[in-house]
Design a protein around this motif. Structure first.
Motif, PDB file in Angstrom:
ATOM      1  N   VAL A  63       0.840  -1.195   0.000  1.00  0.00           N
ATOM      2  CA  VAL A  63       0.000   0.000   0.000  1.00  0.00           C
ATOM      3  C   VAL A  63       0.875   1.245   0.000  1.00  0.00           C
ATOM      4  O   VAL A  63       1.872   1.322   0.751  1.00  0.00           O
ATOM      5  CB  VAL A  63      -0.943  -0.004   1.222  1.00  0.00           C
ATOM      6  CG1 VAL A  63      -1.687   1.328   1.339  1.00  0.00           C
ATOM      7  CG2 VAL A  63      -1.944  -1.158   1.108  1.00  0.00           C
ATOM      8  N   ASP A  64       0.540   2.178  -0.864  1.00  0.00           N
ATOM      9  CA  ASP A  64       1.233   3.462  -1.043  1.00  0.00           C
ATOM     10  C   ASP A  64       2.529   3.352  -1.835  1.00  0.00           C
ATOM     11  O   ASP A  64       3.232   4.356  -2.012  1.00  0.00           O
ATOM     12  CB  ASP A  64       1.511   4.165   0.297  1.00  0.00           C
ATOM     13  CG  ASP A  64       0.223   4.591   1.004  1.00  0.00           C
ATOM     14  OD1 ASP A  64      -0.751   4.897   0.296  1.00  0.00           O
ATOM     15  OD2 ASP A  64       0.197   4.596   2.247  1.00  0.00           O
ATOM     16  N   ASP A  65       2.864   2.146  -2.318  1.00  0.00           N
ATOM     17  CA  ASP A  65       3.981   2.046  -3.252  1.00  0.00           C
ATOM     18  C   ASP A  65       3.563   2.616  -4.599  1.00  0.00           C
ATOM     19  O   ASP A  65       2.377   2.872  -4.847  1.00  0.00           O
ATOM     20  CB  ASP A  65       4.429   0.586  -3.416  1.00  0.00           C
ATOM     21  CG  ASP A  65       5.326   0.138  -2.285  1.00  0.00           C
ATOM     22  OD1 ASP A  65       5.875   0.998  -1.581  1.00  0.00           O
ATOM     23  OD2 ASP A  65       5.474  -1.088  -2.093  1.00  0.00           O
ATOM     24  N   GLU A  66       4.543   2.819  -5.476  1.00  0.00           N
ATOM     25  CA  GLU A  66       4.298   3.489  -6.750  1.00  0.00           C
ATOM     26  C   GLU A  66       4.714   2.615  -7.921  1.00  0.00           C
ATOM     27  O   GLU A  66       5.720   1.895  -7.848  1.00  0.00           O
ATOM     28  CB  GLU A  66       5.069   4.823  -6.802  1.00  0.00           C
ATOM     29  CG  GLU A  66       4.645   5.802  -5.718  1.00  0.00           C
ATOM     30  CD  GLU A  66       5.521   7.040  -5.658  1.00  0.00           C
ATOM     31  OE1 GLU A  66       6.530   7.088  -6.393  1.00  0.00           O
ATOM     32  OE2 GLU A  66       5.204   7.958  -4.870  1.00  0.00           O
ATOM     33  N   VAL A  67       3.941   2.704  -9.000  1.00  0.00           N
ATOM     34  CA  VAL A  67       4.279   2.042 -10.253  1.00  0.00           C
ATOM     35  C   VAL A  67       4.235   3.093 -11.362  1.00  0.00           C
ATOM     36  O   VAL A  67       3.278   3.861 -11.468  1.00  0.00           O
ATOM     37  CB  VAL A  67       3.319   0.861 -10.562  1.00  0.00           C
ATOM     38  CG1 VAL A  67       1.861   1.302 -10.593  1.00  0.00           C
ATOM     39  CG2 VAL A  67       3.700   0.189 -11.872  1.00  0.00           C
ATOM     40  N   ILE A  68       5.290   3.145 -12.151  1.00  0.00           N
ATOM     41  CA  ILE A  68       5.376   4.105 -13.260  1.00  0.00           C
ATOM     42  C   ILE A  68       4.820   3.447 -14.513  1.00  0.00           C
ATOM     43  O   ILE A  68       5.230   2.333 -14.878  1.00  0.00           O
ATOM     44  CB  ILE A  68       6.836   4.544 -13.485  1.00  0.00           C
ATOM     45  CG1 ILE A  68       7.373   5.266 -12.240  1.00  0.00           C
ATOM     46  CG2 ILE A  68       6.943   5.452 -14.709  1.00  0.00           C
ATOM     47  CD1 ILE A  68       8.856   5.592 -12.312  1.00  0.00           C
ATOM     48  N   ILE A  69       3.878   4.136 -15.174  1.00  0.00           N
ATOM     49  CA  ILE A  69       3.243   3.580 -16.374  1.00  0.00           C
ATOM     50  C   ILE A  69       3.174   4.652 -17.457  1.00  0.00           C
ATOM     51  O   ILE A  69       2.641   5.742 -17.218  1.00  0.00           O
ATOM     52  CB  ILE A  69       1.809   3.083 -16.096  1.00  0.00           C
ATOM     53  CG1 ILE A  69       1.740   2.239 -14.821  1.00  0.00           C
ATOM     54  CG2 ILE A  69       1.288   2.289 -17.292  1.00  0.00           C
ATOM     55  CD1 ILE A  69       0.333   1.751 -14.482  1.00  0.00           C
ATOM     56  N   PRO A  70       3.695   4.378 -18.659  1.00  0.00           N
ATOM     57  CA  PRO A  70       3.474   5.322 -19.769  1.00  0.00           C
ATOM     58  C   PRO A  70       1.977   5.397 -20.086  1.00  0.00           C
ATOM     59  O   PRO A  70       1.304   4.362 -20.219  1.00  0.00           O
ATOM     60  CB  PRO A  70       4.256   4.697 -20.934  1.00  0.00           C
ATOM     61  CG  PRO A  70       5.246   3.774 -20.286  1.00  0.00           C
ATOM     62  CD  PRO A  70       4.553   3.248 -19.063  1.00  0.00           C
ATOM     63  N   GLU A  71       1.459   6.615 -20.173  1.00  0.00           N
ATOM     64  CA  GLU A  71       0.040   6.764 -20.489  1.00  0.00           C
ATOM     65  C   GLU A  71      -0.139   7.448 -21.836  1.00  0.00           C
ATOM     66  O   GLU A  71       0.756   8.186 -22.275  1.00  0.00           O
ATOM     67  CB  GLU A  71      -0.688   7.532 -19.382  1.00  0.00           C
ATOM     68  CG  GLU A  71      -0.268   8.962 -19.169  1.00  0.00           C
ATOM     69  CD  GLU A  71      -1.119   9.682 -18.120  1.00  0.00           C
ATOM     70  OE1 GLU A  71      -2.017   9.071 -17.505  1.00  0.00           O
ATOM     71  OE2 GLU A  71      -0.880  10.881 -17.929  1.00  0.00           O
ATOM     72  N   PRO A  72      -1.261   7.168 -22.531  1.00  0.00           N
ATOM     73  CA  PRO A  72      -2.409   6.399 -22.069  1.00  0.00           C
ATOM     74  C   PRO A  72      -2.101   4.913 -21.935  1.00  0.00           C
ATOM     75  O   PRO A  72      -1.252   4.380 -22.636  1.00  0.00           O
ATOM     76  CB  PRO A  72      -3.461   6.652 -23.170  1.00  0.00           C
ATOM     77  CG  PRO A  72      -2.665   6.929 -24.398  1.00  0.00           C
ATOM     78  CD  PRO A  72      -1.459   7.666 -23.923  1.00  0.00           C
ATOM     79  N   PHE A  73      -2.833   4.263 -21.014  1.00  0.00           N
ATOM     80  CA  PHE A  73      -2.615   2.850 -20.745  1.00  0.00           C
ATOM     81  C   PHE A  73      -3.959   2.150 -20.580  1.00  0.00           C
ATOM     82  O   PHE A  73      -5.007   2.796 -20.472  1.00  0.00           O
ATOM     83  CB  PHE A  73      -1.748   2.647 -19.504  1.00  0.00           C
ATOM     84  CG  PHE A  73      -2.196   3.425 -18.278  1.00  0.00           C
ATOM     85  CD1 PHE A  73      -3.349   3.080 -17.587  1.00  0.00           C
ATOM     86  CD2 PHE A  73      -1.447   4.501 -17.821  1.00  0.00           C
ATOM     87  CE1 PHE A  73      -3.754   3.783 -16.465  1.00  0.00           C
ATOM     88  CE2 PHE A  73      -1.838   5.219 -16.686  1.00  0.00           C
ATOM     89  CZ  PHE A  73      -3.001   4.854 -16.014  1.00  0.00           C
ATOM     90  N   TYR A  74      -3.913   0.823 -20.575  1.00  0.00           N
ATOM     91  CA  TYR A  74      -5.129   0.013 -20.397  1.00  0.00           C
ATOM     92  C   TYR A  74      -5.874   0.508 -19.167  1.00  0.00           C
ATOM     93  O   TYR A  74      -5.327   0.556 -18.067  1.00  0.00           O
ATOM     94  CB  TYR A  74      -4.739  -1.450 -20.263  1.00  0.00           C
ATOM     95  CG  TYR A  74      -5.867  -2.405 -19.964  1.00  0.00           C
ATOM     96  CD1 TYR A  74      -7.082  -2.335 -20.657  1.00  0.00           C
ATOM     97  CD2 TYR A  74      -5.719  -3.403 -19.004  1.00  0.00           C
ATOM     98  CE1 TYR A  74      -8.110  -3.218 -20.394  1.00  0.00           C
ATOM     99  CE2 TYR A  74      -6.739  -4.297 -18.741  1.00  0.00           C
ATOM    100  CZ  TYR A  74      -7.930  -4.206 -19.428  1.00  0.00           C
ATOM    101  OH  TYR A  74      -8.949  -5.096 -19.161  1.00  0.00           O
ATOM    102  N   ALA A  75      -7.123   0.881 -19.351  1.00  0.00           N
ATOM    103  CA  ALA A  75      -7.868   1.589 -18.310  1.00  0.00           C
ATOM    104  C   ALA A  75      -7.917   0.834 -16.989  1.00  0.00           C
ATOM    105  O   ALA A  75      -7.890   1.447 -15.913  1.00  0.00           O
ATOM    106  CB  ALA A  75      -9.286   1.871 -18.804  1.00  0.00           C
ATOM    107  N   ASN A  76      -7.959  -0.483 -17.033  1.00  0.00           N
ATOM    108  CA  ASN A  76      -8.085  -1.246 -15.792  1.00  0.00           C
ATOM    109  C   ASN A  76      -6.828  -1.213 -14.930  1.00  0.00           C
ATOM    110  O   ASN A  76      -6.872  -1.633 -13.773  1.00  0.00           O
ATOM    111  CB  ASN A  76      -8.485  -2.689 -16.085  1.00  0.00           C
ATOM    112  CG  ASN A  76      -9.966  -2.813 -16.401  1.00  0.00           C
ATOM    113  OD1 ASN A  76     -10.750  -1.927 -16.071  1.00  0.00           O
ATOM    114  ND2 ASN A  76     -10.360  -3.885 -17.056  1.00  0.00           N
TER     115      ASN A  76
END
Length: 396
Positions: A112-125
């Motif tokens: 909980v409260d960890d972070e994940v970096i994701i290039p957006e736009p990304f799969y909505a789910n």
């Protein structure tokens, strides 16, 4: 009255499915609705998979192993070997769709409260899975002007904090159709090794790479044995969305052993669907050759027709079967609802997915939609014509 959880209130609606009630109302009014909103292929499921269920007549429909049947996992490993992806059957956990594989992965490597970096736009789910896991999405914005190419690695490094646990990509991408090159994967490999992060790749569209390009998996990078986790699924590859069978794959033994505890908690993946999915692995290459040719034709048709509409900008997908189109409007949520409630051309209308739900940055993507080109070419041409006519009269 008892209160709803904060997590429940924060859980986002699906931009793909939230307009379903309006589509159903359009049906009751006698309208034809062209579904551009959801990645449900109209390609036939391989007969070999359907036949496997038909001829299977157990007296007891029993549990399987929590990690999936060993025979099936060995056949999955053989499938990967043919793709030059060396893994063993015990590097694989069969899941109830790629969605569960993502939830198991989030639960195994992030708190909980960890972070994940994701290039957006990304799969909505991804927004939904992160909310369910109490994880914060940190977006790296890719732009339609650059055809949604991977942002510079420096942009990733700026965002890494002590709470960062992983980088997540979808390759080829949903919703953009962007296909990461080998060089881009190697750049990501370097950054996760440098900062001791996981690299999670959603590769469910692996087969769908166009224009002679070749998909490069993160599992082909030998140096990522402890860092790489792949999410996979039979849904799109074999047009078996309803089977709800996927898997997570990693050569990191601790990750797999941890994910197995989540798998044990939900008991086992569906038995009959595993039987169908195992049989599907014997689908001949000719099936995929025909499917890829069909999707390339559909993509070319869709992009050509969209480019004829004044004020519309569209990315050119290199894989999967989606594209993002930018429209001369302000709010695609309102526009998508209006299309279903108030607009038609000779009794026909379209259903699209508003693209804001594919971003986590507030206010971004409001004038964009995602289109799934899972309809035949004739239907795609009709659908784009309806869009063109709608844009002539729509007022925000």
């Amino acid at each position: 009255m008892p209160s709803i959880s904060n997590k429940g209130q924060a859980m986002p609606q699906s931009p793909i499915r939230k307009l379903v009630p309006f589509a159903e109302k359009a049906y009751t009014q006698g309208k034809t609705v062209y579904h551009l909103n959801i990645g449900q292929p109209d390609i036939k499921t391989p007969q070999i998979a359907l036949d496997a269920v038909k001829i299977h007549s157990p007296e007891i429909l029993a549990y399987t192993r929590s990690e999936g049947s060993e025979d099936y996992r060995r056949k999955i490993a053989n499938y990967y070997a043919k793709k030059d992806i060396p893994v063993k059957h015990d590097d694989i956990i069969v899941t109830t769709g790629g969605s569960e594989a993502l939830l198991f992965t989030f639960g195994s490597v992030m708190d909980v409260d960890d972070e994940v970096i994701i290039p957006e736009p990304f799969y909505a789910n991804y927004n939904g899975f992160s909310t369910a896991s109490g994880v914060k999405v940190v977006p790296v914005i890719s732009k339609i002007e650059d055809n949604f190419a991977l942002p510079p690695i420096e942009e990733f490094e700026k965002l890494i904090t002590p709470r960062t646990k992983a980088i997540l990509i979808c390759n080829p991408g949903n919703p953009t159709g962007y296909l990461y090159s080998k060089e881009e994967i190697q750049k990501l490999a370097a950054i996760v090794k440098k900062h001791d992060l996981f690299l999670i790749a959603d590769e469910v569209y692996r087969e769908f790479a166009y224009d002679g390009t070749i998909h490069y998996s993160i599992l082909q990078e030998e140096s990522l044995d402890e860092h790489a986790i792949v999410i996979d699924s039979v849904s799109k590859r074999y047009s078996m969305c309803g089977a709800r069978i996927g898997c997570m794959v990693s050569r990191n033994k601790e990750v797999i052993q941890t994910a197995l505890k989540f798998a044990q908690a939900r008991l086992s993946p569906p038995t009959l669907a595993q039987i169908a999915s195992e049989a599907a692995l014997d689908t001949p290459q000719s099936y995929f050759d025909d499917v890829i040719e069909e999707y390339e034709d559909r993509r070319n048709t869709l992009i050509r027709e969209l480019n004829k509409i004044e004020g519309v900008k569209v990315g050119n997908p290199k894989g999967a079967f989606y594209c993002i189109a930018q429209l001369p409007i302000k709010n695609s949520d309102a526009f998508a609802q209006w299309l279903l409630e108030e607009f038609d051309v000779n009794g026909e209308t379209i259903m699209v997915a508003p693209a804001a739900g594919f971003y986590s940055t507030p206010g971004v993507g409001m004038n964009q939609i995602r289109i799934a080109y899972v309809l035949n070419k004739e239907s795609l041409v009709k659908a784009v014509h309806i869009l063109k006519e709608a844009l002539k009269i729509y007022k925000d």
